[in-house]
Design a protein around this motif. Structure first.
Motif, PDB file in Angstrom:
ATOM      1  N   UNK A 182       0.844  -1.096  -0.102  1.00  0.00           N
ATOM      2  CA  UNK A 182      -0.029  -0.021  -0.020  1.00  0.00           C
ATOM      3  C   UNK A 182       0.700   1.191   0.071  1.00  0.00           C
ATOM      4  N   UNK A 183       1.948   1.269   0.777  1.00  0.00           N
ATOM      5  CA  UNK A 183       2.883   2.523   0.955  1.00  0.00           C
ATOM      6  C   UNK A 183       3.490   2.700  -0.566  1.00  0.00           C
ATOM      7  N   UNK A 184       3.846   1.721  -1.222  1.00  0.00           N
ATOM      8  CA  UNK A 184       4.445   2.053  -2.447  1.00  0.00           C
ATOM      9  C   UNK A 184       3.419   2.227  -3.691  1.00  0.00           C
ATOM     10  N   UNK A 185       1.929   2.200  -3.186  1.00  0.00           N
ATOM     11  CA  UNK A 185       1.190   2.507  -4.237  1.00  0.00           C
ATOM     12  C   UNK A 185       0.829   1.249  -5.339  1.00  0.00           C
ATOM     13  N   UNK A 186       1.054  -0.027  -4.875  1.00  0.00           N
ATOM     14  CA  UNK A 186       0.898  -1.392  -5.540  1.00  0.00           C
ATOM     15  C   UNK A 186      -0.523  -1.913  -5.284  1.00  0.00           C
ATOM     16  N   UNK A 187      -1.161  -1.274  -4.242  1.00  0.00           N
ATOM     17  CA  UNK A 187      -2.313  -2.143  -3.827  1.00  0.00           C
ATOM     18  C   UNK A 187      -3.242  -2.476  -4.805  1.00  0.00           C
TER      19      UNK A 187
END
Length: 327
Positions: A182-187
């Motif tokens: 989620x933090x890396x924008x991959x969720x």
């Protein structure tokens, strides 16, 4: 065996069974505790010992608290197992090299995948006009190094590569990998499936374009073979048979190098001819050393060991022992 005084109870049980019908040899899977117990039993019963190294017994990865050689006690037990074996077998050349650095000769005898459970499927061209389908099959733990994988995929996303990621494996890190996703924008690109039985994993694998791995250590890994039989090539870190197969049957990058991993994934997604060439070569290797091949080689080794007298205990050569190796 039961609880309490496990080592003594195991040795007594082996002695009783040996009296009932003598063993031809003892086969230990893992150095500790099986290898140390087999070494003791082999000396007591005067029977040859085969030690099969399968995991991280020879490693010392203290930053993630992984490996059989992290402590004095661990190194001592591993040393006893190695010295007490008449023959040592390992799953890949990198593990054989690790044993050699400790002063012990080992034979490469990898485990194979079973084509009856993973029927070979010809590699398939990528479908145009859809995001690439990536798959990662591994327990979520520090050895498999999912953070490096996710950072690599974040680089791909930032560069505009369209992809989805399926993750299959038991979570042992309490949701840490999901939070990093989620933090890396991959969720929105990633689906965590948890543990999957073989039939559901096979279905998921058949949809994939690439298997992606970022492990800090592997003996094999077996999923490399399962993907190969399904017609899916692998991009991963240079460990186990990924390192063996590169560059012709797999794509390998340095451990922990997320930039290199991102480049290799992007390269193969942009060059389907190269991706398919890797897939065909990987499948040929997986079929050449399948489960039946592994079983036949092991039975040959059993016959060889059973036909010769018990060897004297071997010790590593002083010149081959590293400064910070086994005591």
């Amino acid at each position: 065996i039961g609880r309490g005084r496990t080592a003594a109870r195991t040795l007594l049980a082996l002695a009783r069974e040996h009296r009932r019908a003598p063993f031809h040899l003892l086969h230990a899977l893992w150095a500790v505790p099986a290898g140390t117990l087999a070494a003791a039993a082999g000396r007591i019963l005067r029977r040859p010992v085969l030690l099969q190294i399968t995991g991280g017994e020879l490693l010392d990865l203290r930053d993630i608290r992984y490996g059989g050689c992290r402590t004095i006690r661990g190194r001592t037990l591993v040393r006893l197992a190695l010295q007490g074996a008449d023959t040592i077998v390992v799953p890949s050349e990198p593990v054989r090299a690790a044993a050699a650095r400790l002063g012990f000769e080992a034979r490469r005898l990898p485990l194979g995948a079973d084509p009856r459970h993973w029927p070979p499927r010809p590699p398939r061209p990528r479908e145009s006009g859809r995001p690439a389908r990536l798959i990662h099959v591994a327990s979520l733990n520090r050895v498999k190094d999912q953070p490096t994988l996710l950072r690599a995929l974040a680089r791909l996303a930032a560069a505009g590569t369209e992809f989805t990621l399926d993750v299959a494996g038991t979570d042992t890190l309490g949701g840490a990998v999901q939070r990093l996703t989620t933090e890396l924008g991959l969720a929105d690109r990633t689906t965590f499936h948890g543990f999957l039985p073989q039939d559901r994993l096979r279905t998921l694998m058949e949809r994939a374009d690439l298997l992606v791995l970022a492990s800090r250590h592997e003996g094999d890994p077996i999923v490399l073979l399962e993907a190969a039989l399904t017609g899916v090539p692998t991009v991963g870190t240079a460990v186990g048979r990924i390192a063996e197969w590169a560059p012709d049957a797999a794509s390998a990058v340095p451990v922990g190098d997320d930039a290199a991993l991102a480049r290799e994934v992007a390269t193969l997604l942009a060059d389907d001819e190269r991706r398919l060439a890797l897939a065909h070569a990987a499948q040929a290797r997986a079929l050449a050393e399948d489960a039946d091949w592994s079983a036949a080689r092991m039975l040959e080794l059993y016959d060889e060991l059973a036909a010769r007298p018990r060897r004297r205990t071997r010790r590593p050569q002083a010149s081959a022992r590293p400064r910070h190796g086994l005591p």
